[in-house]
Motif scaffolding. Structure first.
Motif, PDB file in Angstrom:
ATOM      1  N   PRO A 139       0.845  -1.197   0.000  1.00 13.73           N
ATOM      2  CA  PRO A 139       0.000   0.000   0.000  1.00 13.73           C
ATOM      3  C   PRO A 139       0.880   1.247   0.000  1.00 13.73           C
ATOM      4  O   PRO A 139       1.929   1.254   0.662  1.00 13.73           O
ATOM      5  N   ARG A 140       0.459   2.261  -0.744  1.00 15.90           N
ATOM      6  CA  ARG A 140       1.232   3.494  -0.821  1.00 15.90           C
ATOM      7  C   ARG A 140       1.362   4.117   0.576  1.00 15.90           C
ATOM      8  O   ARG A 140       0.454   4.001   1.398  1.00 15.90           O
ATOM      9  N   ARG A 141       2.513   4.746   0.828  1.00 13.34           N
ATOM     10  CA  ARG A 141       2.706   5.389   2.124  1.00 13.34           C
ATOM     11  C   ARG A 141       2.819   6.890   1.913  1.00 13.34           C
ATOM     12  O   ARG A 141       3.483   7.327   0.975  1.00 13.34           O
ATOM     13  N   TYR A 142       2.164   7.676   2.752  1.00 16.81           N
ATOM     14  CA  TYR A 142       2.195   9.129   2.586  1.00 16.81           C
ATOM     15  C   TYR A 142       3.139   9.744   3.610  1.00 16.81           C
ATOM     16  O   TYR A 142       2.944   9.567   4.824  1.00 16.81           O
ATOM     17  N   GLY A 143       4.174  10.441   3.095  1.00  9.44           N
ATOM     18  CA  GLY A 143       5.109  11.107   3.990  1.00  9.44           C
ATOM     19  C   GLY A 143       4.468  12.354   4.577  1.00  9.44           C
ATOM     20  O   GLY A 143       4.718  12.737   5.710  1.00  9.44           O
ATOM     21  N   ASP A 144       3.586  12.965   3.791  1.00  9.84           N
ATOM     22  CA  ASP A 144       2.974  14.229   4.205  1.00  9.84           C
ATOM     23  C   ASP A 144       1.470  14.165   3.928  1.00  9.84           C
ATOM     24  O   ASP A 144       1.047  13.715   2.853  1.00  9.84           O
ATOM     25  N   ALA A 145       0.679  14.626   4.888  1.00 12.54           N
ATOM     26  CA  ALA A 145      -0.779  14.537   4.748  1.00 12.54           C
ATOM     27  C   ALA A 145      -1.284  15.286   3.510  1.00 12.54           C
ATOM     28  O   ALA A 145      -2.326  14.928   2.946  1.00 12.54           O
ATOM     29  N   SER A 146      -0.528  16.303   3.038  1.00 10.36           N
ATOM     30  CA  SER A 146      -0.987  17.083   1.880  1.00 10.36           C
ATOM     31  C   SER A 146      -1.019  16.246   0.595  1.00 10.36           C
ATOM     32  O   SER A 146      -1.681  16.607  -0.374  1.00 10.36           O
ATOM     33  N   GLU A 147      -0.303  15.101   0.578  1.00 14.59           N
ATOM     34  CA  GLU A 147      -0.276  14.252  -0.633  1.00 14.59           C
ATOM     35  C   GLU A 147      -1.497  13.337  -0.736  1.00 14.59           C
ATOM     36  O   GLU A 147      -1.720  12.701  -1.762  1.00 14.59           O
ATOM     37  N   ILE A 148      -2.292  13.275   0.340  1.00 18.00           N
ATOM     38  CA  ILE A 148      -3.382  12.281   0.383  1.00 18.00           C
ATOM     39  C   ILE A 148      -4.452  12.588  -0.660  1.00 18.00           C
ATOM     40  O   ILE A 148      -4.943  13.711  -0.751  1.00 18.00           O
ATOM     41  N   ASP A 149      -4.786  11.558  -1.459  1.00 19.50           N
ATOM     42  CA  ASP A 149      -5.803  11.776  -2.492  1.00 19.50           C
ATOM     43  C   ASP A 149      -6.856  10.677  -2.489  1.00 19.50           C
ATOM     44  O   ASP A 149      -7.484  10.403  -3.497  1.00 19.50           O
ATOM     45  N   GLY A 150      -7.042  10.020  -1.349  1.00 27.05           N
ATOM     46  CA  GLY A 150      -8.050   8.954  -1.269  1.00 27.05           C
ATOM     47  C   GLY A 150      -8.160   8.491   0.172  1.00 27.05           C
ATOM     48  O   GLY A 150      -7.579   9.110   1.075  1.00 27.05           O
ATOM     49  N   VAL A 152      -7.456   6.629   3.643  1.00 29.03           N
ATOM     50  CA  VAL A 152      -6.201   6.198   4.278  1.00 29.03           C
ATOM     51  C   VAL A 152      -6.466   5.455   5.583  1.00 29.03           C
ATOM     52  O   VAL A 152      -7.538   5.578   6.180  1.00 29.03           O
ATOM     53  N   ILE A 153      -5.466   4.672   5.973  1.00 29.82           N
ATOM     54  CA  ILE A 153      -5.483   4.016   7.284  1.00 29.82           C
ATOM     55  C   ILE A 153      -4.224   4.495   7.999  1.00 29.82           C
ATOM     56  O   ILE A 153      -3.139   4.486   7.414  1.00 29.82           O
ATOM     57  N   VAL A 154      -4.409   4.985   9.210  1.00 31.17           N
ATOM     58  CA  VAL A 154      -3.254   5.469   9.975  1.00 31.17           C
ATOM     59  C   VAL A 154      -2.924   4.414  11.017  1.00 31.17           C
ATOM     60  O   VAL A 154      -3.784   4.025  11.816  1.00 31.17           O
ATOM     61  N   LYS A 155      -1.674   3.917  10.987  1.00 30.64           N
ATOM     62  CA  LYS A 155      -1.295   2.812  11.868  1.00 30.64           C
ATOM     63  C   LYS A 155      -0.228   3.263  12.844  1.00 30.64           C
ATOM     64  O   LYS A 155       0.781   3.841  12.431  1.00 30.64           O
ATOM     65  N   TYR A 156      -0.455   2.940  14.102  1.00 31.63           N
ATOM     66  CA  TYR A 156       0.593   3.186  15.091  1.00 31.63           C
ATOM     67  C   TYR A 156       1.633   2.088  14.973  1.00 31.63           C
ATOM     68  O   TYR A 156       1.317   0.951  14.612  1.00 31.63           O
ATOM     69  N   TYR A 157       2.874   2.413  15.301  1.00 32.86           N
ATOM     70  CA  TYR A 157       3.931   1.406  15.336  1.00 32.86           C
ATOM     71  C   TYR A 157       3.649   0.416  16.449  1.00 32.86           C
ATOM     72  O   TYR A 157       3.270   0.810  17.550  1.00 32.86           O
ATOM     73  N   PRO A 182       4.117   7.403  17.585  1.00 33.46           N
ATOM     74  CA  PRO A 182       4.583   7.343  16.201  1.00 33.46           C
ATOM     75  C   PRO A 182       3.630   6.538  15.319  1.00 33.46           C
ATOM     76  O   PRO A 182       3.086   5.524  15.769  1.00 33.46           O
ATOM     77  N   TYR A 183       3.417   6.989  14.090  1.00 29.12           N
ATOM     78  CA  TYR A 183       2.434   6.342  13.217  1.00 29.12           C
ATOM     79  C   TYR A 183       2.870   6.451  11.762  1.00 29.12           C
ATOM     80  O   TYR A 183       3.770   7.231  11.431  1.00 29.12           O
ATOM     81  N   VAL A 184       2.227   5.667  10.889  1.00 27.74           N
ATOM     82  CA  VAL A 184       2.403   5.833   9.437  1.00 27.74           C
ATOM     83  C   VAL A 184       1.028   6.010   8.806  1.00 27.74           C
ATOM     84  O   VAL A 184       0.038   5.451   9.291  1.00 27.74           O
ATOM     85  N   ILE A 185       0.990   6.803   7.739  1.00 27.33           N
ATOM     86  CA  ILE A 185      -0.278   6.966   6.993  1.00 27.33           C
ATOM     87  C   ILE A 185      -0.151   6.129   5.727  1.00 27.33           C
ATOM     88  O   ILE A 185       0.805   6.282   4.954  1.00 27.33           O
ATOM     89  N   GLN A 186      -1.092   5.228   5.535  1.00 25.89           N
ATOM     90  CA  GLN A 186      -1.057   4.312   4.399  1.00 25.89           C
ATOM     91  C   GLN A 186      -2.330   4.442   3.592  1.00 25.89           C
ATOM     92  O   GLN A 186      -3.392   4.714   4.155  1.00 25.89           O
ATOM     93  N   GLU A 187      -2.204   4.230   2.306  1.00 22.88           N
ATOM     94  CA  GLU A 187      -3.379   4.118   1.433  1.00 22.88           C
ATOM     95  C   GLU A 187      -4.291   3.030   2.005  1.00 22.88           C
ATOM     96  O   GLU A 187      -3.810   1.970   2.380  1.00 22.88           O
ATOM     97  N   PHE A 301      -2.322  -7.670  -6.105  1.00 20.05           N
ATOM     98  CA  PHE A 301      -2.224  -8.082  -4.704  1.00 20.05           C
ATOM     99  C   PHE A 301      -1.294  -7.123  -3.974  1.00 20.05           C
ATOM    100  O   PHE A 301      -0.109  -7.053  -4.273  1.00 20.05           O
ATOM    101  N   LYS A 302      -1.860  -6.367  -3.035  1.00 23.43           N
ATOM    102  CA  LYS A 302      -1.045  -5.410  -2.278  1.00 23.43           C
ATOM    103  C   LYS A 302      -0.761  -5.987  -0.897  1.00 23.43           C
ATOM    104  O   LYS A 302      -1.693  -6.210  -0.109  1.00 23.43           O
ATOM    105  N   VAL A 303       0.495  -6.235  -0.623  1.00 23.56           N
ATOM    106  CA  VAL A 303       0.897  -6.894   0.626  1.00 23.56           C
ATOM    107  C   VAL A 303       1.032  -5.840   1.721  1.00 23.56           C
ATOM    108  O   VAL A 303       1.796  -4.897   1.577  1.00 23.56           O
ATOM    109  N   PHE A 304       0.237  -5.991   2.813  1.00 24.92           N
ATOM    110  CA  PHE A 304       0.416  -5.015   3.897  1.00 24.92           C
ATOM    111  C   PHE A 304       1.284  -5.565   5.014  1.00 24.92           C
ATOM    112  O   PHE A 304       1.794  -4.825   5.838  1.00 24.92           O
TER     113      PHE A 304
END
Ligand code: ATP
Length: 355
Positions: A139-150, A152-157, A182-187, A301-304
């Protein structure tokens, strides 16, 4: 010949004797003990606290011996006894999680599989580097929230069971997210989830050849996740949020699935490349592993996530699955592990599958 994973002195306790297959009494232990017994091994069940009673209800999966400690953190102290019994530890998800990756990695007992894999799986950055460099689509990962175009799921480490994951349908909806760590924003990938149970044997010379050995597919499941799976019955996400109800992804069970057959070749290709890359990076991921991903409507198939040991979804297939039935009848992943240990010992190649 493949790579030697264990220092020779660690395997000295196994010379000239049938190993005792040992695991922690939880997760997929019934299947591991049952499979070991079918292949003629003795078994040891490790437990913290009193001897677990529930095995009395499952006589074909009851270990021959229990070794208990008052608290799970005291498991390392069992090493001298386990070595004297010729134990080989079979790791599973709960084992590493409860004991801690560091203590497990440092444990001076023979462990089935390559213990170096634990560091690669536990670290989200490293596992992504491994899978992406192997050619898997993630799944695509967003470094910056401004790039988000659909969505998202935000996951804590290190979130266990997706606790606190935040779903947002758009960039604007993310304004309601107030991070607590700490978290990551994923498509958010739209599609259907598949959890594929593969097995890599570096000592097999038959079948679907990969690396020095071969790759097998032993089963497939989908996880039941509470509360997300049934949440829709209560109303829309917006309404639920107003009522303070947030989605969680705690695994509560597993259901069997099969993949559309025309998608199997691609699944094998992805899994094979991940194994090959693991050989280059850290000497190889040995034995069972699970590719966890989402098949999109474009049939991508997108491997998460990857789990690098036996997963609990294999518990569905104690007597075989629609896939393992085509390898050998009555073949569970637990039994396949026992077969592998037996064969490696016969060939004098235990050091390639035990670390
Ligand atoms: P960890 O294994 O690090 O504790 P976790 O198991 O809690 O993490 P994941 O396995 O990454 O978290 O995800 C949990 C669940 O969230 C998955 O089983 C799946 O249902 C859902 N999920 C994860 N990533 C995505 C994604 N990118 N798109 C849609 N759903 C996802």
């Amino acid at each position: 010949m493949g790579i030697s994973l264990a220092p020779p002195e660690r395997l000295a306790t196994l010379n000239g004797r049938l190993p005792t297959i040992t695991t922690l009494c939880s997760h997929s232990s019934l299947q591991i003990f049952h499979g070991a017994r079918k292949e003629g091994f003795r078994t040891i069940g490790l437990a913290a606290g009193p001897t677990p009673r529930f095995y009395d209800a499952f006589p074909l999966a009851r270990p021959d011996q229990f070794v208990t400690v008052p608290k799970i953190v005291e498991l390392p102290s069992t090493a001298p006894h386990l070595r004297s019994e010729g134990a080989i530890i079979v790791p599973h998800g709960s084992f590493v999680e409860y004991m801690g990756a560091e203590a497990f990695t440092a444990w001076d007992v023979p462990v089935y599989g390559n213990r170096k894999v634990i560091g690669w799986e536990a670290d989200r950055e490293k596992s992504r580097e491994w899978l992406v460099s192997a050619g898997a689509t993630m799944p695509r990962r967003y470094g910056d929230a401004s790039e988000i175009d659909g969505p998202v799921i935000v996951k804590y480490y290190g979130a266990k069971g997706g606790k606190g994951f935040f779903l947002a349908k758009s960039r604007e909806a993310l304004d309601d997210f107030h991070p607590t760590g700490p978290y990551v924003i994923q498509e958010y990938v739209l599609g259907t989830r598949y959890y594929m149970h593969f097995f890599y044997s570096p000592i097999s010379d038959r079948g679907y050849r990969v690396g020095h050995g071969s790759l097998e597919l032993l089963g497939m499941d989908r996880r039941d996740e509470a509360n997300i799976d049934e949440l829709y019955k209560l109303g829309s996400q917006e309404e639920l949020l107003k009522a303070g109800i947030r989605p969680t992804f705690v695994v509560t069970g597993n259901v069997p699935v099969v993949l559309r057959e025309s998608l199997l070749p691609r699944a094998f290709e992805v899994a094979a490349k991940i194994v090959e890359r693991s050989i280059e990076l850290f000497g190889g991921m040995i034995g069972p592993f699970c590719l966890e991903g989402i098949m999109t409507e474009e049939l991508e198939f997108k491997v998460f996530e990857i789990s690098t040991r036996i997963v609990a979804g294999t518990n569905l297939f104690i007597s075989g699955s629609p896939y393992s039935d085509l390898v050998e009848p009555n073949l569970s992943t637990g039994r396949r592990i026992a077969q592998e240990i037996k064969r490696a010992q016969e060939l004098g190649r235990l050091s390639e599958i035990v670390s």
